[in-house]
Design a protein around this motif. Structure first.
Motif, PDB file in Angstrom:
ATOM      1  N   ASP A  20     114.542 -16.943 -33.890  1.00 50.79           N
ATOM      2  CA  ASP A  20     113.433 -16.041 -34.319  1.00 50.79           C
ATOM      3  C   ASP A  20     113.970 -15.459 -35.685  1.00 50.79           C
ATOM      4  O   ASP A  20     113.208 -15.088 -36.408  1.00 50.79           O
ATOM      5  CB  ASP A  20     113.014 -15.004 -33.359  1.00 50.79           C
ATOM      6  N   ARG A  21     115.318 -15.014 -35.674  1.00 51.06           N
ATOM      7  CA  ARG A  21     115.871 -14.488 -36.886  1.00 51.06           C
ATOM      8  C   ARG A  21     115.768 -15.298 -38.093  1.00 51.06           C
ATOM      9  O   ARG A  21     115.820 -14.612 -39.315  1.00 51.06           O
ATOM     10  CB  ARG A  21     117.324 -13.866 -36.754  1.00 51.06           C
ATOM     11  N   ILE A  22     116.100 -16.482 -38.123  1.00 54.00           N
ATOM     12  CA  ILE A  22     116.153 -17.612 -39.008  1.00 54.00           C
ATOM     13  C   ILE A  22     114.568 -17.422 -39.704  1.00 54.00           C
ATOM     14  O   ILE A  22     114.464 -17.407 -40.691  1.00 54.00           O
ATOM     15  CB  ILE A  22     116.528 -18.980 -38.584  1.00 54.00           C
ATOM     16  N   LEU A  23     113.645 -17.727 -38.742  1.00 61.24           N
ATOM     17  CA  LEU A  23     112.342 -17.887 -39.037  1.00 61.24           C
ATOM     18  C   LEU A  23     111.816 -16.693 -40.130  1.00 61.24           C
ATOM     19  O   LEU A  23     111.428 -16.754 -41.072  1.00 61.24           O
ATOM     20  CB  LEU A  23     111.193 -18.151 -38.151  1.00 61.24           C
ATOM     21  N   GLU A  33     104.913 -12.946 -45.539  1.00 59.21           N
ATOM     22  CA  GLU A  33     104.940 -11.867 -44.851  1.00 59.21           C
ATOM     23  C   GLU A  33     104.956 -11.990 -43.375  1.00 59.21           C
ATOM     24  O   GLU A  33     103.669 -12.367 -42.937  1.00 59.21           O
ATOM     25  CB  GLU A  33     103.685 -11.065 -45.387  1.00 59.21           C
ATOM     26  N   PRO A  34     105.856 -12.027 -42.639  1.00 56.01           N
ATOM     27  CA  PRO A  34     106.136 -12.485 -41.399  1.00 56.01           C
ATOM     28  C   PRO A  34     105.727 -11.260 -40.418  1.00 56.01           C
ATOM     29  O   PRO A  34     106.084 -10.011 -40.912  1.00 56.01           O
ATOM     30  CB  PRO A  34     107.561 -13.063 -41.275  1.00 56.01           C
ATOM     31  N   LEU A  35     105.269 -11.415 -39.174  1.00 57.58           N
ATOM     32  CA  LEU A  35     105.093 -10.406 -38.084  1.00 57.58           C
ATOM     33  C   LEU A  35     105.297 -11.059 -36.859  1.00 57.58           C
ATOM     34  O   LEU A  35     105.103 -12.346 -36.692  1.00 57.58           O
ATOM     35  CB  LEU A  35     103.810  -9.774 -38.505  1.00 57.58           C
ATOM     36  N   LEU A  36     105.329 -10.330 -35.930  1.00 52.25           N
ATOM     37  CA  LEU A  36     105.437 -10.715 -34.320  1.00 52.25           C
ATOM     38  C   LEU A  36     104.453 -10.410 -33.455  1.00 52.25           C
ATOM     39  O   LEU A  36     103.835  -9.576 -33.534  1.00 52.25           O
ATOM     40  CB  LEU A  36     106.711 -10.256 -33.843  1.00 52.25           C
TER      41      LEU A  36
END
Length: 380
Positions: A20-23, A33-36
């Motif tokens: 997940d950290r890589i992504l 702009e990533p979010l979870l």
């Protein structure tokens, strides 16, 4: 692009957390702009530094500590909640104007569940990532992949070095290459620099989640038989999830406690502790020969590449990598004697092969880069 990552797996540490950290980090680096998206009360192990959107449908269901009779009930509950999370995600995609959704660890059950929800009709691209597909899973995967053909924004991305999941009639089943795992803290290493020196002891490291199938005792017996003094040391780390695995690992620690050149770490290492432990050794050992590693990419192999550590590795573990890149040696696991011979040859030749390993590790890091992973997923 606004890219949501839907994570519903809880692990105490390890490669799910790092994946997940890589992504997230690489999406940021490439200007996205990533979010979870996560279930309610999701227990994060690290702060990813992004906005978090909580999905309706209940908390994560885990089997940790559950009795045998309770697991079937929990399995049914997990399937129901997965469908609820996917239904909620379909709504959140509209609400948060998401361009792409990534489900970072999927199985054929995920496709089956997803096709029962509005997420299948999402205007955003939906990428379900599979970390390899074994022989026993292939038929069920292909069946669900055919069902997903009708939905033009649904992509099934298989992290693999093999082509056996690809079909001309399944245009949105795609092969993507595994990514390396890199140090996540300031304890990084100079690219292509190996730590092996003539002045210091050679330290061999065995790291990762401990399971019985990894045959660790046979390997330690082989190491002990070589009668190395402190000039050659072995570090054995085991992260255990099941109580029975923890008990077995503790019994192994006790069995070999008299050897001063063997150090055991019974703990889940994360962040700077994981980085420091890996950086403390010169080479990594992957002597677990389960057949499934021909089909599922071995996270510890790609950790070794990212940390620039040569490997002594079972022939079943992603053989395509050593066929292409000179990053270590293959280990014959037939007997304790052949294992000992392999360890001795590896130790004796580590220093002489430094330049060859340097080049192989540089080339492999380029091939399996984070940049390539993200581009292969979202650049349709």
């Amino acid at each position: 692009m606004r890219v949501a990552i839907l994570e519903s797996i809880v692990m105490p540490a390890g490669h799910e957390v790092e994946f997940d950290r890589i992504l997230i980090n690489e999406l940021k680096r490439q200007g996205h702009e990533p979010l979870l998206f996560v279930p309610e009360n999701f227990p994060f192990k690290v702060d990813y530094g992004v906005d978090v959107v909580y999905l309706e449908g209940g908390e994560v269901v885990t089997y940790a500590g559950a009795s045998k009779w309770k697991k079937p009930f929990l399995s049914i509950l997990r399937e129901r909640r997965r469908r609820s999370w996917f239904k909620s995600a379909a709504q959140k995609i509209k609400e948060y104007k998401i361009d792409a959704l990534i489900i970072p660890t999927g199985t054929y059950r995920y496709i089956k569940a997803l096709l029962d929800t509005p997420l299948k009709d999402s205007a955003a691209a939906v990428h379900v990532i599979f970390h390899g597909i074994g022989k026993g899973e292939m038929e069920r995967f292909i069946k669900q992949a055919h069902r997903s053909n009708a939905y033009k924004n649904l992509y099934l991305d298989v992290i693999s070095l093999r082509d056996d999941m690809l079909r001309s009639d399944l245009p949105r089943v795609r092969k993507i290459l595994p990514p390396v795992f890199l140090p996540s803290t300031e304890l990084s290493t100079e690219q292509g620099h190996l730590t092996i020196t003539k002045e210091e002891p050679i330290k061999l490291g065995f790291f990762g989640q401990f399971r019985k199938e990894k045959n660790i005792e046979r390997f330690i017996d082989a190491f002990v038989s070589l009668n190395y003094d402190d000039a050659v040391q072995l570090v054995v780390q085991g992260a255990t999830v099941k109580p029975e695995d923890g008990e077995l690992f503790e019994s192994i620690i006790k069995k070999y406690s008299q050897y001063s050149n063997i150090k055991f770490i019974h703990a889940s290492l994360i962040g700077k502790d994981w980085d420091a432990a890996l950086m403390s050794v010169d080479a990594l050992l992957l002597p677990y020969g389960a057949e499934r590693y021909r089909y599922h990419w071995a996270a510890m192999l790609f950790t070794a590449i990212g940390f620039y550590k040569p490997v002594l590795i079972s022939p079943e573990i992603n053989p395509e990598v050593l066929e292409q890149y000179s990053i270590g040696e293959v280990l014959n696991l037939d007997t304790v004697h052949t294992i000992a011979q392999g360890i001795q040859h590896f130790v004796d030749t580590l220093q002489n092969n430094k330049e060859r390993y340097d080049q192989g590790l540089r080339d492999a890091n380029e091939q399996f880069s984070h940049r390539a992973l993200i581009e292969s997923i979202i650049n349709l």
